[in-house]
Design a protein around this motif. Structure first.
Motif, short mmCIF file in Angstrom:
data_model
loop_
_atom_site.label_atom_id
_atom_site.label_comp_id
_atom_site.label_asym_id
_atom_site.label_seq_id
_atom_site.Cartn_x
_atom_site.Cartn_y
_atom_site.Cartn_z
N ALA A 65 43.11 45.68 48.75
CA ALA A 65 43.12 45.44 47.30
C ALA A 65 44.29 45.18 46.98
O ALA A 65 44.39 44.18 46.01
CB ALA A 65 42.34 46.81 46.45
N ALA A 66 45.37 45.74 47.25
CA ALA A 66 46.76 45.49 46.76
C ALA A 66 47.29 44.24 47.14
O ALA A 66 47.88 43.44 46.39
CB ALA A 66 47.77 46.62 47.07
N GLY A 67 46.87 43.73 48.61
CA GLY A 67 47.23 42.28 49.01
C GLY A 67 46.61 41.36 48.21
O GLY A 67 47.30 40.34 47.71
N VAL A 68 45.26 41.48 47.87
CA VAL A 68 44.57 40.27 47.16
C VAL A 68 45.10 40.39 45.56
O VAL A 68 45.44 39.15 45.35
CB VAL A 68 42.95 40.91 47.13
CG1 VAL A 68 42.23 40.05 46.02
CG2 VAL A 68 42.38 40.75 48.51
N ALA A 69 45.30 41.50 45.31
CA ALA A 69 46.01 41.22 43.57
C ALA A 69 47.53 40.84 43.65
O ALA A 69 47.77 40.07 42.91
CB ALA A 69 46.21 42.65 43.17
N ASN A 70 48.19 41.12 44.67
CA ASN A 70 49.63 40.33 45.06
C ASN A 70 49.45 38.92 45.07
O ASN A 70 50.36 38.22 44.80
CB ASN A 70 50.50 41.02 46.12
CG ASN A 70 50.71 42.33 45.71
OD1 ASN A 70 51.29 42.61 44.63
ND2 ASN A 70 50.91 43.26 46.58
N PHE A 71 48.41 38.49 45.60
CA PHE A 71 48.42 37.00 45.74
C PHE A 71 47.40 36.34 44.87
O PHE A 71 46.99 35.22 44.67
CB PHE A 71 47.55 36.58 47.09
CG PHE A 71 48.12 36.73 48.40
CD1 PHE A 71 49.29 36.11 48.54
CD2 PHE A 71 47.94 37.79 49.33
CE1 PHE A 71 50.37 36.08 49.77
CE2 PHE A 71 48.69 37.78 50.61
CZ PHE A 71 49.82 37.18 50.66
N GLY A 72 47.32 37.09 43.53
CA GLY A 72 46.84 36.61 42.33
C GLY A 72 45.18 36.85 42.27
O GLY A 72 44.62 36.36 41.47
N GLY A 73 44.59 37.60 43.17
CA GLY A 73 43.07 37.81 43.04
C GLY A 73 42.79 38.82 42.29
O GLY A 73 43.74 39.63 41.97
N LYS A 74 41.59 39.08 41.89
CA LYS A 74 41.17 40.22 41.30
C LYS A 74 40.43 41.11 42.28
O LYS A 74 39.35 40.88 42.65
CB LYS A 74 40.20 39.84 40.01
CG LYS A 74 40.89 39.09 38.96
CD LYS A 74 40.20 38.78 38.00
CE LYS A 74 39.88 39.87 36.99
NZ LYS A 74 39.03 39.59 35.74
N ALA A 75 41.10 42.27 42.41
CA ALA A 75 40.25 43.18 43.41
C ALA A 75 39.91 44.52 42.70
O ALA A 75 40.44 45.00 41.87
CB ALA A 75 41.37 43.41 44.29
N ALA A 76 39.08 45.20 43.38
CA ALA A 76 38.50 46.48 42.95
C ALA A 76 38.30 47.24 44.03
O ALA A 76 38.22 46.90 45.22
CB ALA A 76 37.00 46.27 42.20
N TYR A 77 38.63 48.83 43.91
CA TYR A 77 38.63 49.56 45.00
C TYR A 77 37.60 50.83 44.45
O TYR A 77 37.54 51.39 43.29
CB TYR A 77 40.05 50.16 45.05
CG TYR A 77 40.13 51.15 45.87
CD1 TYR A 77 40.13 51.41 47.22
CD2 TYR A 77 39.85 52.86 45.57
CE1 TYR A 77 40.25 52.54 48.33
CE2 TYR A 77 39.91 53.84 46.26
CZ TYR A 77 39.99 53.64 47.68
OH TYR A 77 40.28 54.80 48.41
N PHE A 78 36.74 50.98 45.37
CA PHE A 78 35.76 52.03 45.54
C PHE A 78 36.02 53.08 46.51
O PHE A 78 36.02 52.86 47.63
CB PHE A 78 34.38 51.51 45.60
CG PHE A 78 33.46 52.47 45.40
CD1 PHE A 78 32.90 52.70 44.22
CD2 PHE A 78 32.80 52.92 46.49
CE1 PHE A 78 31.74 53.73 44.04
CE2 PHE A 78 31.43 53.91 46.27
CZ PHE A 78 31.27 54.15 44.86
N GLY A 79 36.38 54.44 46.12
CA GLY A 79 36.67 55.42 47.13
C GLY A 79 36.54 56.87 46.58
O GLY A 79 36.07 56.93 45.20
N LYS A 80 36.75 57.79 47.33
CA LYS A 80 36.69 59.02 46.89
C LYS A 80 37.61 59.97 47.12
O LYS A 80 38.43 59.84 48.29
CB LYS A 80 35.49 59.72 47.31
CG LYS A 80 35.12 61.06 47.08
CD LYS A 80 33.87 61.59 47.86
CE LYS A 80 33.75 63.05 47.36
NZ LYS A 80 32.36 63.63 47.97
N VAL A 81 38.16 60.94 46.20
CA VAL A 81 39.50 61.78 46.43
C VAL A 81 38.98 63.23 46.42
O VAL A 81 38.43 63.72 45.35
CB VAL A 81 40.34 61.27 45.46
CG1 VAL A 81 41.68 62.45 45.66
CG2 VAL A 81 41.05 60.20 45.55
N SER A 82 38.96 63.80 47.74
CA SER A 82 38.39 65.25 47.65
C SER A 82 37.08 65.58 47.41
O SER A 82 36.29 64.31 47.25
CB SER A 82 39.42 66.16 46.89
OG SER A 82 39.13 67.45 47.02
N ASP A 83 36.69 66.51 47.02
CA ASP A 83 35.13 66.92 46.79
C ASP A 83 34.81 66.72 45.28
O ASP A 83 34.06 66.90 44.62
CB ASP A 83 34.77 68.49 47.11
CG ASP A 83 34.67 68.85 48.65
OD1 ASP A 83 34.60 67.67 49.20
OD2 ASP A 83 35.10 69.65 49.12
#
Length: 83
Positions: A65-83
């Motif tokens: 996602a960071a790489g896509v954004a650095n190249f000018g794209g629009k990225a979204a991240y979907f994930g989970k942190v802990s319980d």
């Protein structure tokens, strides 16, 4: 039109970037140049033994996602942190 160019799904991982000598790597059983996924206890041990480090969001999905954004794209991240 889509709101994002890329949606990434993955684990929320923290990358630790630190300068060190090969002796430290060998003494602590770390594989040089490889990703080493560790638990909290191991992290505390290594933090106590090493010098200054930089923490940054990581993991395959986060880095993509960071790489896509650095190249000018629009990225979204979907994930989970802990319980």
């Amino acid at each position: 039109m889509a709101e994002y160019d890329v949606l990434t799904i993955g684990n929320a991982i923290v990358d630790i970037i630190a300068r060190t000598e090969d002796d430290f790597i060998h003494a602590n059983g770390i594989i040089k140049g490889a990703m080493n996924l560790i638990d909290g206890e191991r992290a505390e041990l290594l933090y106590a033994r090493m010098g200054p480090a930089m923490e940054t969001s990581g993991g395959s999905a986060g880095n993509t996602a960071a790489g896509v954004a650095n190249f000018g794209g629009k990225a979204a991240y979907f994930g989970k942190v802990s319980d």
